[in-house]
Design a protein around this motif. Sequence first.
Motif, mmCIF file in Angstrom:
data_model
loop_
_atom_site.group_PDB
_atom_site.id
_atom_site.type_symbol
_atom_site.label_atom_id
_atom_site.label_comp_id
_atom_site.label_asym_id
_atom_site.label_seq_id
_atom_site.Cartn_x
_atom_site.Cartn_y
_atom_site.Cartn_z
ATOM 1 N N GLY A 1 4.436 -3.486 -13.044
ATOM 2 C CA GLY A 1 5.770 -3.461 -14.290
ATOM 3 C C GLY A 1 5.406 -5.092 -14.709
ATOM 4 N N ASP A 2 5.777 -5.825 -15.710
ATOM 5 C CA ASP A 2 6.335 -6.929 -16.384
ATOM 6 C C ASP A 2 6.289 -8.307 -15.766
ATOM 7 N N ASP A 3 7.685 -7.687 -15.233
ATOM 8 C CA ASP A 3 8.173 -8.408 -13.854
ATOM 9 C C ASP A 3 7.924 -8.998 -12.992
ATOM 10 N N VAL A 4 6.282 -8.716 -12.330
ATOM 11 C CA VAL A 4 5.322 -9.031 -11.450
ATOM 12 C C VAL A 4 4.277 -9.908 -12.050
ATOM 13 N N VAL A 5 4.368 -11.235 -11.772
ATOM 14 C CA VAL A 5 3.503 -12.160 -11.705
ATOM 15 C C VAL A 5 3.060 -12.752 -10.318
ATOM 16 N N GLY A 6 1.716 -13.864 -10.708
ATOM 17 C CA GLY A 6 1.370 -14.310 -9.767
ATOM 18 C C GLY A 6 0.849 -14.250 -8.841
ATOM 19 N N ILE A 7 1.131 -14.551 -7.330
ATOM 20 C CA ILE A 7 0.189 -14.026 -6.144
ATOM 21 C C ILE A 7 0.558 -12.582 -5.867
ATOM 22 N N ASP A 8 1.780 -12.042 -6.129
ATOM 23 C CA ASP A 8 1.703 -11.245 -6.076
ATOM 24 C C ASP A 8 1.558 -10.265 -7.526
ATOM 25 N N ARG A 9 1.371 -9.902 -7.696
ATOM 26 C CA ARG A 9 -0.045 -9.226 -9.422
ATOM 27 C C ARG A 9 -1.346 -9.458 -8.544
ATOM 28 N N PHE A 10 -1.945 -10.503 -8.581
ATOM 29 C CA PHE A 10 -3.129 -10.769 -7.425
ATOM 30 C C PHE A 10 -2.875 -9.364 -6.618
ATOM 31 N N VAL A 11 -2.268 -9.767 -5.546
ATOM 32 C CA VAL A 11 -2.556 -8.554 -4.873
ATOM 33 C C VAL A 11 -2.603 -7.132 -5.551
ATOM 34 N N ALA A 12 -1.786 -6.785 -5.806
ATOM 35 C CA ALA A 12 -0.900 -5.639 -7.180
ATOM 36 C C ALA A 12 -2.867 -4.908 -7.610
ATOM 37 N N LEU A 13 -3.681 -5.783 -8.135
ATOM 38 C CA LEU A 13 -4.620 -5.872 -8.405
ATOM 39 C C LEU A 13 -6.194 -5.121 -7.471
ATOM 40 N N GLY A 14 -5.604 -6.722 -6.700
ATOM 41 C CA GLY A 14 -6.438 -6.504 -5.723
ATOM 42 C C GLY A 14 -7.079 -6.100 -4.512
ATOM 43 N N GLY A 15 -5.590 -5.344 -3.868
ATOM 44 C CA GLY A 15 -5.552 -4.724 -3.202
ATOM 45 C C GLY A 15 -6.560 -3.115 -2.950
ATOM 46 N N PRO A 16 -5.842 -2.368 -3.841
ATOM 47 C CA PRO A 16 -6.305 -0.849 -4.238
ATOM 48 C C PRO A 16 -8.459 -1.362 -4.323
ATOM 49 N N ALA A 17 -8.738 -2.536 -4.845
ATOM 50 C CA ALA A 17 -9.822 -2.592 -5.349
ATOM 51 C C ALA A 17 -10.853 -2.625 -3.902
ATOM 52 N N LEU A 18 -10.008 -3.448 -3.178
ATOM 53 C CA LEU A 18 -10.598 -3.753 -2.013
ATOM 54 C C LEU A 18 -10.600 -2.493 -0.926
ATOM 55 N N THR A 19 -9.392 -1.512 -0.749
ATOM 56 C CA THR A 19 -9.618 -0.725 -0.086
ATOM 57 C C THR A 19 -11.493 0.102 -0.609
ATOM 58 N N GLN A 20 -10.716 0.411 -1.900
ATOM 59 C CA GLN A 20 -11.769 1.684 -2.243
ATOM 60 C C GLN A 20 -13.218 1.168 -1.806
ATOM 61 N N ALA A 21 -13.804 -0.491 -1.830
ATOM 62 C CA ALA A 21 -15.455 -1.167 -1.784
ATOM 63 C C ALA A 21 -14.944 -0.716 -0.253
ATOM 64 N N ALA A 22 -14.243 -0.931 0.710
ATOM 65 C CA ALA A 22 -14.218 -1.125 2.034
ATOM 66 C C ALA A 22 -14.771 0.760 3.123
ATOM 67 N N PHE A 23 -13.731 1.232 2.142
ATOM 68 C CA PHE A 23 -13.397 2.479 2.236
ATOM 69 C C PHE A 23 -14.852 3.266 3.451
ATOM 70 N N ALA A 24 -15.875 3.329 2.394
ATOM 71 C CA ALA A 24 -17.924 3.656 3.600
ATOM 72 C C ALA A 24 -17.828 3.086 4.782
ATOM 73 N N TRP A 25 -17.792 2.131 5.014
ATOM 74 C CA TRP A 25 -18.171 1.095 6.002
ATOM 75 C C TRP A 25 -17.605 1.223 7.279
ATOM 76 N N PHE A 26 -15.963 1.530 7.102
ATOM 77 C CA PHE A 26 -14.582 1.749 8.309
ATOM 78 C C PHE A 26 -15.147 3.695 8.096
#
Length: 367
Positions: free
Chosen positions: A70-95
């Motif tokens: 959403g356009d009302d999501v800025v700052g750290i909340d936006r960074f977490v929304a962007l980075g969390g799923p990408a980190l999940t994808q990258a680490a999935f095979a390892w775990f």
Amino acid sequence: MAAAASPVAGRPPLSVSDVVVAGVGARAPSGLTALQVTMSVRALKMDPRQSHLIDRNGEPMAMCRLPSIGDDVVGIDRFVALGGPALTQAAFAWFAAERRNGRTARPLPVLVALPSRSRPGLDARLELHLLRGLEARSQVPIDHASSGLIFGCRGGGVEAFRLAIERLRAGEHEAVAVGGVDSWFDPDALEWLDRELRLHSMQTENGFIPGEGAGFSLLTVRRRVASLPRLAQILGVGVASEPRPYGSDEPCLGLGITTAVKRAVAPVGARARRIPWVMTDVVNERHRIDEWTYAMARSHEAFTTDVIHDQPLLKTGDLGAASAAVLLAIAAMRWQTGCAAADCVLIGTHSDGVERGALLASDDPVR
């Protein structure tokens, strides 16, 4: 960051090429996974959208941003929304591999590249709370004592990879998740770009289209990849400082990015293996075009005569500190899907500040 320790006793030191990419993740306006981002860029898809923010001429500002946030999501909340799923994808095979082998997965060290602290509008909470937010959103257990943030914009993305490789070569960790997260969707940041005439428009050709995104790679050592995907290998990495960055009184001659390129290709030797493919963060800004042109000319012996220069950020929007990690994810996905321009790629990044970086990677020949 702590200095790298000496190699573990009894274990031979690693060469850079012993560092393998075992997982990648990406999230950008053009896709929610590394594969989607890669194929959308390859299909030349781009969809800048107007925002509620107004530029100096009274027109709505446009940028490439994720419609799922959403356009009302800025700052750290936006960074977490962007980075969390990408980190999940990258680490999935390892775990998943750890579970298959009956082991309890230990928390991962995570190194994250972020915008420069001097960027207007940067959320001060990132420094203290981003890793906790990424851990909660991704469900990836993070070793906080061994993790860190690199506030270096685009060039800092390569610095994050350099630090991760140092740790793996020193035997400190068996795997490290490394990446970057960034978003230009912030009123203060966009106002600053507009004031500096850096927003691309009909009146400002020498500007760029802001974007947002995240990319992560799971790096490990070759001896651990028996049960893991082998998406790529790292052949070299180089970072350097530009003595005359954007805004300097004297013209920039591209000395920093030239040095970074030479350091990245040094392990394989410019004459031993010429590079046929480069991907950079160069967009429409003339000073970044000039810098990369100087670096290519000075390092011409490292490249083939018909070297291909890809500029994926022309289709995603500028990804700032996420650029290096997303570009590596795109290269890995193109190798996996058989549509890569070559089996070896040099990634080049240029910060607004002094940081410059280059990373040399290739398809892993041992599959």
